[in-house]
Scaffold this motif. Sequence first.
Motif, PDB file in Angstrom:
ATOM      1  N   GLY A  26       0.711  -1.393   0.059  1.00  0.00           N
ATOM      2  CA  GLY A  26       0.013   0.177   0.002  1.00  0.00           C
ATOM      3  C   GLY A  26       0.878   1.259  -0.065  1.00  0.00           C
ATOM      4  N   ALA A  27       0.170   2.240   0.099  1.00  0.00           N
ATOM      5  CA  ALA A  27       0.905   3.689   0.073  1.00  0.00           C
ATOM      6  C   ALA A  27       1.607   3.899   1.191  1.00  0.00           C
ATOM      7  CB  ALA A  27      -0.053   4.790  -0.341  1.00  0.00           C
ATOM      8  N   THR A  28       1.129   3.467   2.236  1.00  0.00           N
ATOM      9  CA  THR A  28       1.588   3.445   3.755  1.00  0.00           C
ATOM     10  C   THR A  28       1.745   1.946   4.512  1.00  0.00           C
ATOM     11  OG1 THR A  28      -0.451   4.095   4.600  1.00  0.00           O
ATOM     12  CG2 THR A  28       0.856   5.806   3.845  1.00  0.00           C
ATOM     13  N   GLU A  29       2.526   1.949   5.463  1.00  0.00           N
ATOM     14  CA  GLU A  29       2.290   0.694   6.027  1.00  0.00           C
ATOM     15  C   GLU A  29       1.425   0.789   7.132  1.00  0.00           C
ATOM     16  OE1 GLU A  29       4.243  -2.019   5.521  1.00  0.00           O
ATOM     17  OE2 GLU A  29       2.827  -2.553   7.183  1.00  0.00           O
ATOM     18  N   ASP A  30       0.913  -0.586   7.409  1.00  0.00           N
ATOM     19  CA  ASP A  30      -0.277  -0.620   8.473  1.00  0.00           C
ATOM     20  C   ASP A  30       0.459  -1.550   9.501  1.00  0.00           C
ATOM     21  OD1 ASP A  30      -2.486  -0.940   9.777  1.00  0.00           O
ATOM     22  OD2 ASP A  30      -3.895  -0.347   7.960  1.00  0.00           O
TER      23      ASP A  30
END
Lengths: 441, 194
Positions: free
Chosen positions: A269-273
């Motif tokens: 994704g665009a950012t880590e989660d």
Amino acid sequence: MRLLLPFLLAVPLLAQVQVFTPQGDPLGPSVNLGSAAARDSTDFRFRAVNTGAESVALQTIAVNGSGFSLASPFLPVTLGAGQAYEFSIRFSPTGEGSYSAGLTVNSFTSLLRATAVAGPSLFLTLGEQTTELTASSLQVNVAVGQSLTVAFSLGNPNPAPIVLNDISITGAGFSVLAPALPLTINPGDSVPIPVRITAGAEGETSGLLVIGPRRFSIIASVFRPQLAAPQIVLGNVLPRNGQQLKIRLLLDQPALGPGSGTLRATFTGATEDAAIVFPNGTREVQFDVAAGSREATFDGAAETVLQTGTTVGTLRLDAIAETGTTTWTYRFDRGAVVVDEAVARRNGSNLEIDITGFDNTREVGSLNFRFFDRAGAPLGGVITATAGGQFGEYFAQSSLGGVFKLRAVFPVTGDATIVGSVLIEIANRVGRTDLQRLSFP
Amino acid sequence: MRVLLLLLPVLLSAQSALEAPVLAQVLDDEGFLTPVHGLAGNFVAGRRAPGPALLAYSNDGEIEWRLEPGRLIAIRDGAMATVPTTATRAIFRGDRAVLPESNETWRLAGDTFVYSSDEPLAQLAGRVITWRDGKLRIFQRDGAEEEVDCPQEPDRMTAAAANWAHVSIAGRAHLLRLTPGKVELFVLPRRGRP
């Protein structure tokens, strides 16, 4: 003197070779090999041993008589002092009766005698099909840790009853469920004698099944089964962000033996989660499959869960087994803000609203608040907060995906108790989310 | 009287307006108090709070109970009460702490402990959670009954926040959401490897 030399040499050489029976006794002028079943083939192993101190040439081994045969020996061979040479004589009587043959080893001769008696037939049942076993051995494949039952049965092809005094099996891991003895089998009867093979270590093991006059070898090849890649079965029809995805792994066929593998989650994704984890707090979890089962277990449980996070992106699951990998992929698309919980309260003269939820785009833009009095009449117009900047700063520092908790505080001048409820809208670039009306207690 | 709502320059501008939500506080496998961040079904275990490992813990949103080696602590509205004890186990119910080893009961009255082993147990007030026939039944404060599937009887349940209970089922940590109308049982993942 020249003529005598070969003779003088030959005498001591021949005298050095001694033949031993299958029982280990020195072979005399004659030997009774016992009885065997008619139309069966039974091998008798003999040993020719050089008992002298000098080398000796073994030039001839021959058997001559109906029902007896000899596997072609590799002769001549030279036996050093103390060395032995083994050979087999096969007894294959075509009918009941007494048989004999002459055995010659170099110049030594012995009379072999054996008796052929009526024996039972041996059948093997596989599924619906039952086949008579005419060979003297059977090879089966068994997985490590597995117990296999071979469905043998006995029949009587003879016109008269057969009485069996011995039904037994030797060999580690082999057992036979024999009926009470002595057993009389009448012509046309069928008596099951299931043989159970419990496989221990990987390799080959054998058992000798004795059924009266018959001998039958069972050779078990014990192999370590490799786990096939299981199917990934989701408990949730439509995965979405912000949930615990229930996952089961299912094999197409029951596992032949125990096995294990790894279920791995990969998120792009665009950012880590940080919330995208299995119960062990990581993105990999081990699964196990018991022998005979189709279902994988996770630390003993039939299913595991994976938190799907709250961020736009692609989630990939790989079920990795020894023989391959199955993959499931799902894309979580951009969505409107999801509100998990919203609470309105009074705090002195202030009105406070707590909103917990997530925005998988991490682009919350604005919030609208519309207050109502206790009778439900609007109090003023819509109050709009352009919150993109604050949300942007917050998400830039957050590792919790799109999760947020917003506390909106409204200082009230005047009598705040007349405010009864509020309607809230939250918007991002995808759309607008309307919250249920919140009442102030 | 006219009501005036003073608005947005104040709203959201304060540092505390947006935060990573802390849903609950639970004891981890080694007894250290650990916050749980995130939201229902998407939990992230936070860093352990400083302090010793606790023997028991409960927080129902009103009273936070801690049993540390040597003392029992209750915190309400920021006020803390302590009492020395050698207990290693405690059961917390509302404003009462039962120490089963010594058969003692302590009640928090205001910010003071009252030794109440001789007092009759107060009538159960607030939520009650029971397990029967493969279900957890939650009797809400207003008397409403809700239930959630739970095939195995929990071996431990403690309050973890106003609307959350920390439930151990066969040794596996779960969080039970108690919000009226939203009762749900979730797996609580362990803290990931650093």
